[in-house]
Design a protein around this motif. Structure first.
Motif, PDB file in Angstrom:
ATOM      1  N   GLU A   1       0.834  -1.205   0.000  1.00 40.69           N
ATOM      2  CA  GLU A   1       0.000   0.000   0.000  1.00 40.69           C
ATOM      3  C   GLU A   1       0.866   1.251   0.000  1.00 40.69           C
ATOM      4  OE1 GLU A   1      -2.732   0.119   3.243  1.00 40.69           O
ATOM      5  OE2 GLU A   1      -4.127  -1.288   2.296  1.00 40.69           O
ATOM      6  N   THR A   2       0.406   2.287  -0.704  1.00 45.74           N
ATOM      7  CA  THR A   2       1.075   3.582  -0.660  1.00 45.74           C
ATOM      8  C   THR A   2       0.503   4.402   0.497  1.00 45.74           C
ATOM      9  OG1 THR A   2      -0.515   4.737  -2.065  1.00 45.74           O
ATOM     10  CG2 THR A   2       1.262   3.538  -3.175  1.00 45.74           C
ATOM     11  N   SER A   3       1.205   5.460   0.870  1.00 47.89           N
ATOM     12  CA  SER A   3       0.653   6.430   1.824  1.00 47.89           C
ATOM     13  C   SER A   3      -0.433   7.232   1.117  1.00 47.89           C
ATOM     14  CB  SER A   3       1.745   7.366   2.327  1.00 47.89           C
ATOM     15  OG  SER A   3       2.730   6.639   3.017  1.00 47.89           O
ATOM     16  N   PRO A   4      -1.391   7.810   1.868  1.00 46.74           N
ATOM     17  CA  PRO A   4      -2.431   8.626   1.224  1.00 46.74           C
ATOM     18  C   PRO A   4      -1.824   9.848   0.531  1.00 46.74           C
ATOM     19  CG  PRO A   4      -3.076   8.028   3.446  1.00 46.74           C
ATOM     20  CD  PRO A   4      -1.635   7.635   3.305  1.00 46.74           C
ATOM     21  N   THR A   5      -2.390  10.212  -0.604  1.00 48.76           N
ATOM     22  CA  THR A   5      -1.977  11.411  -1.329  1.00 48.76           C
ATOM     23  C   THR A   5      -3.213  12.264  -1.604  1.00 48.76           C
ATOM     24  OG1 THR A   5      -0.695  12.209  -3.215  1.00 48.76           O
ATOM     25  CG2 THR A   5      -2.219  10.385  -3.615  1.00 48.76           C
ATOM     26  N   THR A   6      -3.028  13.557  -1.792  1.00 48.47           N
ATOM     27  CA  THR A   6      -4.145  14.498  -1.889  1.00 48.47           C
ATOM     28  C   THR A   6      -4.429  14.892  -3.330  1.00 48.47           C
ATOM     29  OG1 THR A   6      -3.663  15.402   0.296  1.00 48.47           O
ATOM     30  CG2 THR A   6      -4.979  16.775  -1.165  1.00 48.47           C
ATOM     31  N   PHE A   7      -5.696  14.787  -3.713  1.00 46.46           N
ATOM     32  CA  PHE A   7      -6.173  15.257  -5.007  1.00 46.46           C
ATOM     33  C   PHE A   7      -7.049  16.490  -4.789  1.00 46.46           C
ATOM     34  CE2 PHE A   7      -5.379  10.775  -5.767  1.00 46.46           C
ATOM     35  CZ  PHE A   7      -4.821  10.758  -7.037  1.00 46.46           C
ATOM     36  N   TYR A   8      -7.029  17.421  -5.749  1.00 48.83           N
ATOM     37  CA  TYR A   8      -7.927  18.580  -5.733  1.00 48.83           C
ATOM     38  C   TYR A   8      -8.168  18.992  -7.185  1.00 48.83           C
ATOM     39  CZ  TYR A   8      -3.726  21.315  -6.637  1.00 48.83           C
ATOM     40  OH  TYR A   8      -2.576  21.799  -7.193  1.00 48.83           O
ATOM     41  N   TYR A   9      -9.143  19.889  -7.396  1.00 50.56           N
ATOM     42  CA  TYR A   9      -9.494  20.330  -8.740  1.00 50.56           C
ATOM     43  C   TYR A   9      -8.934  21.732  -8.971  1.00 50.56           C
ATOM     44  CZ  TYR A   9     -12.605  16.344  -8.877  1.00 50.56           C
ATOM     45  OH  TYR A   9     -13.106  15.058  -8.870  1.00 50.56           O
ATOM     46  N   PRO A  10      -7.871  21.884  -9.759  1.00 50.57           N
ATOM     47  CA  PRO A  10      -7.265  23.197  -9.972  1.00 50.57           C
ATOM     48  C   PRO A  10      -8.222  24.220 -10.584  1.00 50.57           C
ATOM     49  CG  PRO A  10      -5.814  21.451 -10.766  1.00 50.57           C
ATOM     50  CD  PRO A  10      -7.132  20.822 -10.444  1.00 50.57           C
ATOM     51  N   SER A  11      -9.201  23.749 -11.362  1.00 47.40           N
ATOM     52  CA  SER A  11     -10.114  24.683 -12.035  1.00 47.40           C
ATOM     53  C   SER A  11     -11.218  25.192 -11.115  1.00 47.40           C
ATOM     54  CB  SER A  11     -10.737  24.009 -13.257  1.00 47.40           C
ATOM     55  OG  SER A  11     -11.502  22.883 -12.862  1.00 47.40           O
ATOM     56  N   ILE A  12     -11.334  24.640  -9.912  1.00 45.87           N
ATOM     57  CA  ILE A  12     -12.388  25.052  -8.977  1.00 45.87           C
ATOM     58  C   ILE A  12     -11.778  25.862  -7.840  1.00 45.87           C
ATOM     59  CG2 ILE A  12     -14.156  24.237  -7.366  1.00 45.87           C
ATOM     60  CD1 ILE A  12     -14.458  21.763  -9.095  1.00 45.87           C
ATOM     61  N   LYS A  13     -12.249  27.054  -7.636  1.00 44.02           N
ATOM     62  CA  LYS A  13     -11.758  27.902  -6.543  1.00 44.02           C
ATOM     63  C   LYS A  13     -12.124  27.276  -5.208  1.00 44.02           C
ATOM     64  CE  LYS A  13     -11.843  32.653  -4.841  1.00 44.02           C
ATOM     65  NZ  LYS A  13     -12.411  34.001  -5.014  1.00 44.02           N
ATOM     66  N   ASN A  14     -11.162  27.253  -4.291  1.00 44.35           N
ATOM     67  CA  ASN A  14     -11.353  26.631  -2.966  1.00 44.35           C
ATOM     68  C   ASN A  14     -11.825  25.178  -3.094  1.00 44.35           C
ATOM     69  OD1 ASN A  14     -10.687  29.081  -1.646  1.00 44.35           O
ATOM     70  ND2 ASN A  14     -12.805  29.798  -1.905  1.00 44.35           N
ATOM     71  N   SER A  15     -11.197  24.472  -3.993  1.00 45.82           N
ATOM     72  CA  SER A  15     -11.577  23.078  -4.237  1.00 45.82           C
ATOM     73  C   SER A  15     -11.403  22.237  -2.967  1.00 45.82           C
ATOM     74  CB  SER A  15     -10.690  22.491  -5.349  1.00 45.82           C
ATOM     75  OG  SER A  15     -10.819  21.091  -5.414  1.00 45.82           O
ATOM     76  N   PRO A  16     -12.365  21.349  -2.693  1.00 49.62           N
ATOM     77  CA  PRO A  16     -12.150  20.406  -1.591  1.00 49.62           C
ATOM     78  C   PRO A  16     -11.015  19.448  -1.951  1.00 49.62           C
ATOM     79  CG  PRO A  16     -14.086  19.783  -2.866  1.00 49.62           C
ATOM     80  CD  PRO A  16     -13.641  21.110  -3.400  1.00 49.62           C
ATOM     81  N   THR A  17     -10.432  18.838  -0.934  1.00 51.43           N
ATOM     82  CA  THR A  17      -9.351  17.877  -1.177  1.00 51.43           C
ATOM     83  C   THR A  17      -9.843  16.465  -0.884  1.00 51.43           C
ATOM     84  OG1 THR A  17      -8.521  18.133   1.078  1.00 51.43           O
ATOM     85  CG2 THR A  17      -7.555  19.555  -0.636  1.00 51.43           C
ATOM     86  N   PHE A  18      -9.273  15.516  -1.579  1.00 53.38           N
ATOM     87  CA  PHE A  18      -9.647  14.113  -1.450  1.00 53.38           C
ATOM     88  C   PHE A  18      -8.373  13.299  -1.278  1.00 53.38           C
ATOM     89  CE2 PHE A  18     -12.536  16.388  -4.222  1.00 53.38           C
ATOM     90  CZ  PHE A  18     -13.779  16.117  -3.663  1.00 53.38           C
TER      91      PHE A  18
END
Length: 198
Positions: A100-117
């Protein structure tokens, strides 16, 4: 939300030590082996694509994730004499442990104040089939190369919310390796091997 696989590479490299049994001496015949060592897995250019309430699809940032661990590899094979000190082997091996890898963060660059996943990746069921052209050095040493095909499962799952594991993909590639084997006693040898999967 789905897993976009623009480029997905898994690599394992390092040293593997084991003790195995040959059916015959001088590196000719059937063998079985159990080995461990160091493994480095890399998931490259991973992205997520999501749609919010029927809107246009959005693509997240691209991430690269690595994970290092000790595998447990089970193998079987057969070595044939070719000519003089040259040998040709055929083999299969299976990585019995899940990585397993460690968790990594995704977000949407095109959305202002994008939530992170936050997501982690799980690599499992790695299966390799390969040939090993080799050269015997004396009666108890063998240098060889390893060429083959590899397949494994890659799955991602969210760690900071509520989604269940999803989007399991079967990823394949080619194995390239170098190795050295030496008999310790009759029927037992140790080996060191470096492999890369691309």
């Amino acid at each position: 939300m789905k897993f976009k696989k623009s480029k997905l590479l898994l690599a394992c490299s390092g040293l593997i030590f084991s003790f195995v049994a040959f059916a015959q001496s001088q590196f000719v015949g059937a063998y079985g082996q159990i080995s461990t060592g160091y493994e480095d897995n890399r998931v490259s250019s991973a992205q997520l694509i999501g749609t919010n309430y029927g809107g246009a699809p959005n693509t997240t940032n691209s991430v690269n994730i690595t994970s290092s661990s000790a595998p447990l590899v089970l193998g079987l094979g057969y070595l044939f004499p070719v000519q003089n000190n040259f040998t040709l082997g055929f083999g299969v091996d299976y990585s019995a442990l899940t990585q397993e890898t460690s968790p990594t963060t995704f977000y949407y660059p095109s959305i202002k104040n994008s939530p992170t996943f936050n997501y982690k990746f799980t690599i499992s069921n790695r299966f390799n089939i390969f040939i090993t052209p080799g050269y015997a050095i004396g009666q108890d040493k063998l240098a060889y190369t390893k060429l083959g095909y590899s397949s494994q499962s890659v799955q991602y799952s969210q760690t900071n919310c509520c989604s269940s594991p999803s989007n399991k993909a079967q990823v394949s590639g080619y194995v390239l390796g170098l190795g050295y084997k030496q008999f310790i006693t009759s029927g037992l040898y140790g080996f060191v091997e470096a492999n890369e999967l691309t």
